[in-house]
Structure formats: C-alpha cells, structure tokens
Design an enzyme around this catalytic site. Sequence first.
Site, PDB file in Angstrom:
ATOM      1  N   ASP A   1       0.972  -1.126  -0.070  1.00 15.18           N
ATOM      2  CA  ASP A   1      -0.159   0.052   0.094  1.00 15.18           C
ATOM      3  C   ASP A   1       0.935   1.279  -0.037  1.00 15.18           C
ATOM      4  O   ASP A   1       2.085   0.988   0.268  1.00 15.18           O
ATOM      5  CB  ASP A   1      -0.957   0.005   1.146  1.00 15.18           C
ATOM      6  CG  ASP A   1      -2.089   0.873   0.907  1.00 15.18           C
ATOM      7  OD1 ASP A   1      -2.058   1.793   0.267  1.00 15.18           O
ATOM      8  OD2 ASP A   1      -3.104   0.726   1.502  1.00 15.18           O
ATOM      9  N   TRP A   2       0.264   2.322  -0.288  1.00 15.44           N
ATOM     10  CA  TRP A   2       1.053   3.662  -0.504  1.00 15.44           C
ATOM     11  C   TRP A   2       1.851   4.122   0.774  1.00 15.44           C
ATOM     12  O   TRP A   2       1.224   4.597   1.713  1.00 15.44           O
ATOM     13  CB  TRP A   2       0.148   4.625  -1.163  1.00 15.44           C
ATOM     14  CG  TRP A   2       0.116   4.639  -2.581  1.00 15.44           C
ATOM     15  CD1 TRP A   2       0.380   5.724  -3.624  1.00 15.44           C
ATOM     16  CD2 TRP A   2      -0.145   3.330  -3.581  1.00 15.44           C
ATOM     17  NE1 TRP A   2       0.357   5.287  -4.721  1.00 15.44           N
ATOM     18  CE2 TRP A   2       0.060   3.855  -4.931  1.00 15.44           C
ATOM     19  CE3 TRP A   2      -0.229   2.039  -3.354  1.00 15.44           C
ATOM     20  CZ2 TRP A   2      -0.113   3.019  -6.044  1.00 15.44           C
ATOM     21  CZ3 TRP A   2      -0.300   1.228  -4.368  1.00 15.44           C
ATOM     22  CH2 TRP A   2      -0.220   1.788  -5.845  1.00 15.44           C
TER      23      TRP A   2
END
Length: 745
Positions: free
Chosen positions: A282-283
């Site tokens: 995930d970012w």
Amino acid sequence: MTKSFMSFSRLVARAALVLVLAISAWTQTAPPDRPWMNTSLSPDQRAELVLQQMTLDEKISLLHGTGMVGLGPVSPLHAQSNGGAGYVVGVRRLGIPDINMSDAAYGVRSSGENGRYSTALPNNLASAASWDLKEAYAYGALIGRELRAQGYNMSLGGGVNLTREPRNGRNFEYLGEDPILAGRMVGQVMKGLQAQHVLGDLKHYALNNQESGRNAVNIIIDKRSMRETDLLAFEIGLRDSEAAGVMCSYNRLNGDYACENKYLLTDVLKNAWKFKGFVLSDWGGTHSTAKASAAGLDHEEPGEYFYGEPYKKAVESGKTSTAELNDHVHRILRSMFATGVIDDPPQKSVVDVEGGFEVAQRIAEGSMVLLKNEKALLPLDAARIRSIAVIGGHSDVGMISGGGSAQVDPPGGNVIMPPGKGATVWGKPVWFPTSPLKNIRAKAPNANVEFASGEDIPAAVALAKSSEVAVVFAYKWETEGADADSLGLPDSQDALIAAVAAANPRTVVVLETGNPVTMPWLGQVNSVLEAWFAGSRGAQALANILFGEVNPSGKLPITFPRHEADLPHLTIAKPDPKDVPDSATDPDWWTKTLEGLPSFDTHYDEGLKVGYKWYDAGNKPVLFPFGHGLSYTTYAYSNLKVQAGNPVRVSFTLANTGKRAGAEIAQVYTSLPASANEPPKRLVGWSKIQLNPGEKKDVTVEVEPGFLSIFDVDSNGWKLVPGDYGFQVGPSSQTLPLKQTVSLR
Ligand code: BGC
C-alpha cells in the site's frame, strides 16, 4: 522401397512440416530479438526469457513506483505517467510497457482531474448486496473497459477486507462481513476486469479493518481465526480470478508490518495458495528492504525509498540474493504476460457513457435493500398518488458517494459543495448529479412533488403534513482515512426523520450509507430502503424501485446491529496523537511514516465470530440480520434434500407466492458438528432465482466441502470434521424455514 523405409520417409516429411509450421508461427508472432513475444509460450517461460536480458537497473526499476504527488518525492519520470496513483517505468528497450495504475474501486478515480470521464458504479458493498456473481463480473468488466479507454493497464480496486468493525470508514469499498460471499464476489469482479486485459489486484492484505492509526496499529489474532475469516476472502477471490496483484496493507499483524510479514506473504499467499502474481505495498506501506524482500514483498509503492537504490545495494552486497530479486521481477513480468497487458496494451478511446449508465443502473437496481415495508406502503402507485414530500439529503440535486482513494469524479463536479459546482476535494463529501427529486417527479406526473431540505425541521414537518407520503433521504458519508465515532446518522438527521414520521404516518426513509446505521426512529416509519452509495444512475434506479417498476431484491451483506454496545469492540483503539506526525504541519511526516511509527495493539479476540457469527453466538438481537432484504412479492420454500458428496448438493423448491415477478436470494447456512468448535452457523452457498408470480423452481446449490471445513493449525491445512452437519435454507440468516441434518465424513 520397403515398407519401413516408406514410413520412415513419411515421418521425416511430417517432422519437416511441423518444423516449418513452428518456424512460421514463430516468425509471425515473435521477432527474433524478442522471443518472449511468442504467444504460444507460457507466461512463465516468456517472463524468464525477458529476465535473462535484463540489467540489474532494469530489474530494480520494476520493483518500485515513481512517487505520488502529495506523498513523498516524485521522480522526474512521473511526469510521463497517465495520471493515476501509481506509475512504474517499464523496460522499453525490451518492449515491456510501463504500468499505469489507477484506483478503481467503484469506477476509475481522478478522471475529472485528468480531463476524462468515468462511470460511478454503486459502491462495492452495494454490489455485494446483489449477491449476483454475473453482475460482479459485469462490474469488473466495466471498470476494466474504462481503465483501458483512459490508458491504464492496472487497477487498484479489489478491496475485500471483511467488515469486522462496522464503523470502519472504508467498509463501503469492501464486500461485507462474510468471507465466502466477499471472496466469491471479488473473484468475479477481478475475473471480469482481467478479461479486459488489465492487471487486477486484491487489497488490503490483511486484517486492515480499521482506518484509525492504520499505519501503526498492530492486529493480534490467532492463525485459525485469520485463515477462516479475513484471509479466506482473499483465498477464494484469488483462486477464482487469478488476480495479478495483492496489495499488502498498512497495519502490523502479530508484530510485523503486513508488507514484511513472512507468514502472510510467503507461507500463506505464495506457498499455501500458490499465488503466482506479485505483492505491491500500500502507498507508504513498505518499511524495509532486505526484511520485506525476504518476507515476500515484490514491489514498493508509491516510491523507491526501500526498493530503489537501497535494494540495488542489498543485492550488490549479497544481503539480498539475485535469486530473490529475480523472483520478484519474474512475478511482475509473468503477470503482465498472463493478463495480456503486453500483447494487447490499452488504446485510449472515448468511454461509452451510455453503456456505463446502463450497467450502473442495473446494478443499483439489483443492490438496493428494502429493510422494512409496513402496510406495503411501497411501491407507490404513480397513477393514484397526489402529493409527495421529498425531504433532506440534498435529494433535490444528487446522491452522495464514498470518499478517499476510491472517489470517482462526477461529471461537472460535486453538485453541492460550496462555493458551487466543480471541485472534488480529498476529505469532503461528493454528491453525484443524479437527482431523486427529478426522478420521483418524472414517475408521478400527476402528483404535486415538493422538496424541503430538512435543515429547517418545522418547514419539513409542515410539508410532510400536507403530503400523502413523505420520503426522507438520510446519508452518512464514509471515507478512507477515518472511522466513524458511532453507528448513528450524522447531523440532525435522526431528529428530522422522527419529526417527519410524527407528522406523516406514511413515511419512507431512503438511506445513503456505506455501513450499517442505527435507527432510533425505526418504529415510527413504514418503510426503509437502503440505497447505499448508488452511483451515476442512483436516482433513476431508486425511482424505479419506489414506484414498483423494479422489484427490490438486494440482501444485506452486513448485519445492522441495534447499537454500539452490541459490537465486539465498544470503541476503536486509536494511537496516541503524539505518535502520529501531522501531514499538514510536519514536513517529515512521510519519512517518519515510512521508517515506522510506534505501534499500538488491537486484539481481535472475537476471532471467528465476525459479523452475524458474533450476534448468533451471543444471542444478541439485531436491527436487521445479515442476508435480510424484502421484496414486493412473497416466496415459499419447501422440499429440502441434502445429498452428501463432493460437492454437497442442497436442493429445494422455491415458489413466488405473490403478485409480482421478483428475484429471491435463497441462502444456505450450515452448523458444523459441535467438536468443530465453530460459531453457530456459516453461509456456505446461495442462489439468486428469478420467478414470475405463481412460478415455482427446483433449485440446487452446490456446496464445496472446503466451505464446510475448518482450518487446522496443527496440520496447517483445511479439514472436514466428521460428524453431523445441520443445513438450513431460507431468505436470511435469521429466517431459515428448511432444515436437514446430514452426516459427513
Ligand atoms: C490506499 C490504497 C490506494 C492507494 C493509492 C492508499 O492510501 O490505502 O487503497 O490504492 O492509496 O491511491
């Protein structure tokens, strides 16, 4: 010539022909310098051929993104991206295209921002309420088509975290509380999407069930519980779709960040499930180089803090082996070949707006759930009704949508956000231009349909009093990055509904929510319709249901509890504010987050008891149970026969005993033998059946033995516990008229 010589010469001639054909096929499909373009080779063979040609730098460039505006440094190459959340530079020298990733939960994100258009489908939880696998496929296919039309070759949709916590701000992006329903639905969404030659991904792996402190929270849960609940949804979804990507989540799990959690990424995902695709973080969810790589993380997003230069150094110094690096690269390449993004890259084109409307409306019509309908107030009779009060929820102009990275931009912008139309801003609710008021007016041309905003409660009450029917719209905005404090409706909407209901005994409430809400006014109103975040054509679908042109058929994919006190967790654990850097004021917040924030624990002691299993086990009454949903017709269930075997066959007869055609979602639940030590029952299958008035159908639901099994930690596998299995069939998890016990071994 002897006989044997003849057959030998024939053999030679045949071999020569095969060779010529092979060479001509070869020369047609693969230029000599790019043998991996031979489509008759397997994705793995093709990936291997590319890999052999790649330099270390080229390999590293596939391991990370190039930054994201607003999140950490952006590389100059980022300017070449298509405007999505992620951009990976391909290996152009070898014909390996860039990967352009876009968030695409219920439609393609940031289209407006990029000067484009995309359809907003009903939100994901809404689509789960249709329980319709074909429509799930259509959902994914539409998103896939629109991604391609906009130049993207990878979707970041596919959210399938279970609703363990009904105040989680992202539940609207997920598919409810049951692993089998959620897993099967996401499997079809991803299958439909990948059939368009777009890389799919499932997220957020795993146990990312709260937004509060999502970068810091450490979830504590035992193996059996996670395998049978949240992980099972991923397992089924991946099995059914062969999705290319899995996005590991922000949270820690049993001490390790999900993106460097060997148990999650290697032991379960890659070994037990034989996942062949790649894991992307995930970012900002990557927190190390060697540890994450060894644990099974293949790709860092959005930048290259750990998987850029540090990764190169790790390989050069021998800390990380070339074999490990190659495995990550291989997984990315083979997924690109397998999905078709190399053989059939996206061509930008105009999105089919009308086609999108059709799908969005159909799915909205199949996913709205009629929760209550006393005295059959609905459907409204367009020919007879003389006056309708439409109240609240900005229903004069639009319907609300879910926010965060799932947000789809409405054409023309947000219809109500001050100072006027136009902006779609992170952190602010967005209403789509689909007006319930206009659509209700269009259905009832002979009625006087008036609107009151609801801000002035006495004015709304006066309008309700002077109208035959009052339809009140209530909403609750949900978004990534925040959980709700309570299950209540915000602002003064509860007071508004209660006041209107007191003034007019014929009151309908339309809910636009992405989670269950409490309803202190429930006893006072006749009808409640859950419309969710209904998408681009929400109001058209809604009006069709209100006036009976469409018979509602959706069923709840989540339980609506009575109040917060009944939840497994009274409150959601939150981090100490001093441990969370503020992105608005702290210039180092991003680096601090990447390097790791102090953690705090949340114990998922409810274990296997997620959603209805919790309320069943504790005998807690609920407002509306999982699987509940009414229709304008009635159904009768009879004739249950359960046949042991693989699969177990559950047969019964379903009849439409009312006066309208409709679709019923017949559900099959099973109670496992006592020695299995499971919650009272679990959903194991269902069928959505269309029936005309008076029509009867024999239905068979096939149940996979795996869905009847438990996860046995000692043998590290699924096992069917021998004993008596109680099969129950009916219209909701709490109304199960048919029952039969069968012994399975
Ligand atoms: C979200 C992901 C999303 C990513 C890119 C993250 O904050 O958790 O779901 O795909 O951003 O926008």
